[in-house]
Design a protein around this motif. Structure first.
Motif, PDB file in Angstrom:
ATOM      1  N   VAL A 246      -4.672  -4.903  -3.443  1.00 38.28           N
ATOM      2  CA  VAL A 246      -4.916  -5.330  -2.068  1.00 38.28           C
ATOM      3  C   VAL A 246      -5.142  -6.835  -2.035  1.00 38.28           C
ATOM      4  CG1 VAL A 246      -6.454  -5.119  -0.072  1.00 38.28           C
ATOM      5  CG2 VAL A 246      -5.927  -3.100  -1.465  1.00 38.28           C
ATOM      6  N   LYS A 248      -6.753 -10.054  -0.740  1.00 44.26           N
ATOM      7  CA  LYS A 248      -8.017 -10.335  -0.059  1.00 44.26           C
ATOM      8  C   LYS A 248      -8.475 -11.746  -0.400  1.00 44.26           C
ATOM      9  CE  LYS A 248     -12.733  -8.603   0.630  1.00 44.26           C
ATOM     10  NZ  LYS A 248     -13.764  -7.621   0.213  1.00 44.26           N
ATOM     11  N   THR A 255      -8.773  -6.205   7.688  1.00 42.99           N
ATOM     12  CA  THR A 255      -8.700  -4.824   7.205  1.00 42.99           C
ATOM     13  C   THR A 255      -9.726  -3.952   7.917  1.00 42.99           C
ATOM     14  OG1 THR A 255     -10.230  -5.358   5.399  1.00 42.99           O
ATOM     15  CG2 THR A 255      -7.867  -5.468   4.907  1.00 42.99           C
ATOM     16  N   ASN A 259      -9.691   2.266   6.210  1.00 43.96           N
ATOM     17  CA  ASN A 259      -8.399   2.170   5.530  1.00 43.96           C
ATOM     18  C   ASN A 259      -8.594   1.940   4.038  1.00 43.96           C
ATOM     19  OD1 ASN A 259      -7.063   2.484   7.936  1.00 43.96           O
ATOM     20  ND2 ASN A 259      -6.149   0.444   7.974  1.00 43.96           N
ATOM     21  N   TYR A 287      -0.750  -3.746  -0.943  1.00 45.74           N
ATOM     22  CA  TYR A 287      -1.122  -3.842   0.467  1.00 45.74           C
ATOM     23  C   TYR A 287      -1.383  -5.304   0.812  1.00 45.74           C
ATOM     24  CZ  TYR A 287      -3.976  -3.232   4.725  1.00 45.74           C
ATOM     25  OH  TYR A 287      -4.499  -3.316   5.993  1.00 45.74           O
ATOM     26  N   ALA A 289      -2.477  -7.281   3.748  1.00 40.69           N
ATOM     27  CA  ALA A 289      -3.076  -7.163   5.075  1.00 40.69           C
ATOM     28  C   ALA A 289      -2.819  -8.411   5.899  1.00 40.69           C
ATOM     29  CB  ALA A 289      -4.587  -6.929   4.938  1.00 40.69           C
ATOM     30  N   GLU A 323       1.293  -6.083   6.749  1.00 44.47           N
ATOM     31  CA  GLU A 323       0.937  -6.083   8.157  1.00 44.47           C
ATOM     32  C   GLU A 323       0.773  -7.503   8.673  1.00 44.47           C
ATOM     33  OE1 GLU A 323      -1.770  -1.994   8.209  1.00 44.47           O
ATOM     34  OE2 GLU A 323      -2.745  -3.948   7.948  1.00 44.47           O
ATOM     35  N   HIS A 419      -1.012  -3.656  12.889  1.00 43.99           N
ATOM     36  CA  HIS A 419      -2.104  -3.329  11.981  1.00 43.99           C
ATOM     37  C   HIS A 419      -2.330  -1.820  12.102  1.00 43.99           C
ATOM     38  CE1 HIS A 419      -3.426  -7.580  11.471  1.00 43.99           C
ATOM     39  NE2 HIS A 419      -2.883  -7.695  12.666  1.00 43.99           N
TER      40      HIS A 419
END
Length: 443
Positions: A246, A248, A255, A259, A287, A289, A323, A419
């Motif tokens: 992910v 971040k 986020t 999820n 992922y 985000a 996203e 999203h």
């Protein structure tokens, strides 16, 4: 059932100051040594960051458009059971929903059977708030407006007129907040950066102190202490074996907490920074985000090793969900508001631009091969020459109007401005088939 302080902070309209007052109350209660559980009505992923900073505890989205009533009840009771007090911040005006009251703060307050504390902007009014309060109290019998806090009040004598109105309508006055131009939260559009934390913390402390001088918080706690329903024991599902990565950092951080918890059920989650890291971890599912890539274009573009690693992963058929800002990052380039172009990952043969910015937002219902999932769209950028050949599914508004929003699928990369919310429904299976299968990619 035990009793517990729990309430929803709402307002007649946006701009009444409910977010600022919510932050102050969260910090005040935390400073009193209470375990505070914040929640946010609707799809907002910015206010939840503010909540977490103020309360010292993660904030959870409650949304009856993107998820079922049962899911909202379950997560509310689950997280509240760990706290001494639960504080829910409403969205927009009390009755404003995706369609009439659907998805509104009022609907969530009724569903959870919690009292409402109304925040009213009293800057240019006095006793005339009486019919406003009367209307909000009596319009819908399924909710309980237990008390009211008046914001932007000029003086104690001004508050006396407002207090008279409360007494005549039958709503408990809980005090007022004097106007203070020095108490400003950081811009919600620019979001919260880690470097802002000390300054933000000082502002929240000042807000908490400012509110506590003229708001009767003890009475608020008293009138909001109501029956609390303990969460039902839920079946614990077996954790998967996937390696999930992910993004971040300051550029990618929009986020939903649920999820991320759902991803943890699929396997082991590792976080990385497209800004600062140079290698993509060993992964089965990536992922990307949303966030603010437009504020970090130079750094993202100069990290060529990461851009190449992600391009290679996508090109080799790795599973990717990107996203909004994450989708922009996968494009050939992002053009900033000054028309300067910055190369990005380059997997999607299209460009994103911040030029001539125009806001696009709203709930979204996505139909992919008769599988329905939900999400929210919020962005100022746009895609130039979008890859229509990779467009899949159909996108609708909350009122079932077909939209021109696109969902792209190229190999195993799924990307959109939407999203998605999958805290309840496992949309990874909709996008990628059986995500329990281990197809780890080494890049």
């Amino acid at each position: 059932m035990d009793k517990k302080p729990q309430f929803l902070i709402a307002a007649p309209s946006s701009g009444s100051g409910k977010t600022t007052i919510t932050q102050g109350l969260l910090r005040y209660l935390k400073n009193k040594g209470l375990r505070v559980q914040p929640f946010k009505c609707g799809p907002d992923y910015l206010d939840t960051k503010h909540h977490a900073w103020a309360a010292g505890n993660v904030s959870i989205n409650l949304d009856t458009f993107m998820s079922s009533y049962e899911h909202v009840e379950e997560i509310y009771h689950r997280y509240s059971s760990r706290s001494d007090v639960s504080v829910v911040e409403g969205v927009m005006g009390l009755f404003d929903g995706a369609k009439k009251m659907e998805g509104s703060s009022a609907q969530i307050a009724e569903l959870l059977n919690i009292p409402i504390i109304l925040v009213v902007n009293a800057k240019a009014t006095a006793y005339s708030v009486a019919p406003l309060l009367y209307g909000f109290k009596n319009f819908y019998p399924g909710i309980n407006i237990a008390g009211v806090i008046f914001n932007f009040v000029g003086s104690e004598s001004h508050y006396q007129f407002l207090k008279d109105a409360c007494e005549d309508v039958g709503v408990t006055p809980l005090g007022y907040v004097p106007k203070n131009d020095k108490l400003h939260l950081p811009s919600r559009h620019l979001g919260l950066q880690i470097s802002d934390s000390l300054q933000y913390d000082a502002i929240i402390e000042d807000i908490a102190e400012h509110i506590s001088q003229t708001v009767d918080i003890e009475k608020l706690i008293q009138i909001s202490t109501t029956q609390f329903q303990e969460p039902r024991t839920s079946k614990i599902s077996q954790k998967g074996k996937l390696k999930i990565t992910v993004a971040k950092d300051e550029a990618f951080n929009f986020t939903y907490h649920e999820n991320l918890k759902a991803l943890e059920q699929l396997g082991d989650v590792t976080y990385f920074s497209p800004l600062k890291d140079h290698e993509l971890p060993f992964t089965d599912l990536l992922y990307l985000a949303g966030g603010y890539p437009e504020l970090h274009l130079k750094e993202l573009s100069s990290n060529t090793t990461m851009r190449k690693a992600i391009n290679n992963y996508c090109s080799q058929g790795g599973r990717v969900l990107a996203e909004c800002g994450g989708m922009m990052y996968l494009c050939e380039s992002i053009i900033d508001s000054d028309s300067i172009e910055y190369p990005m990952v380059g997997y999607l043969e299209q460009k994103a631009t911040m030029e001539n910015m125009k806001l696009k937002l709203g709930y979204r219902k996505i139909n992919i091969d008769n599988n329905i999932c939900f999400g929210h769209e919020f962005h100022y950028s746009k895609i130039l020459s979008p890859l229509l050949k990779y467009s899949v599914g159909e996108i609708y508004s909350a009122r079932d109007q077909k939209l021109d929003t696109l969902l792209f699928r190229k190999q195993n990369t799924v990307a959109s401005y939407i999203h998605f919310y999958w805290g309840e429904k496992k949309i990874t299976d909709i996008f990628f088939g059986n995500t329990n299968e281990d197809t780890t990619k080494q890049v």
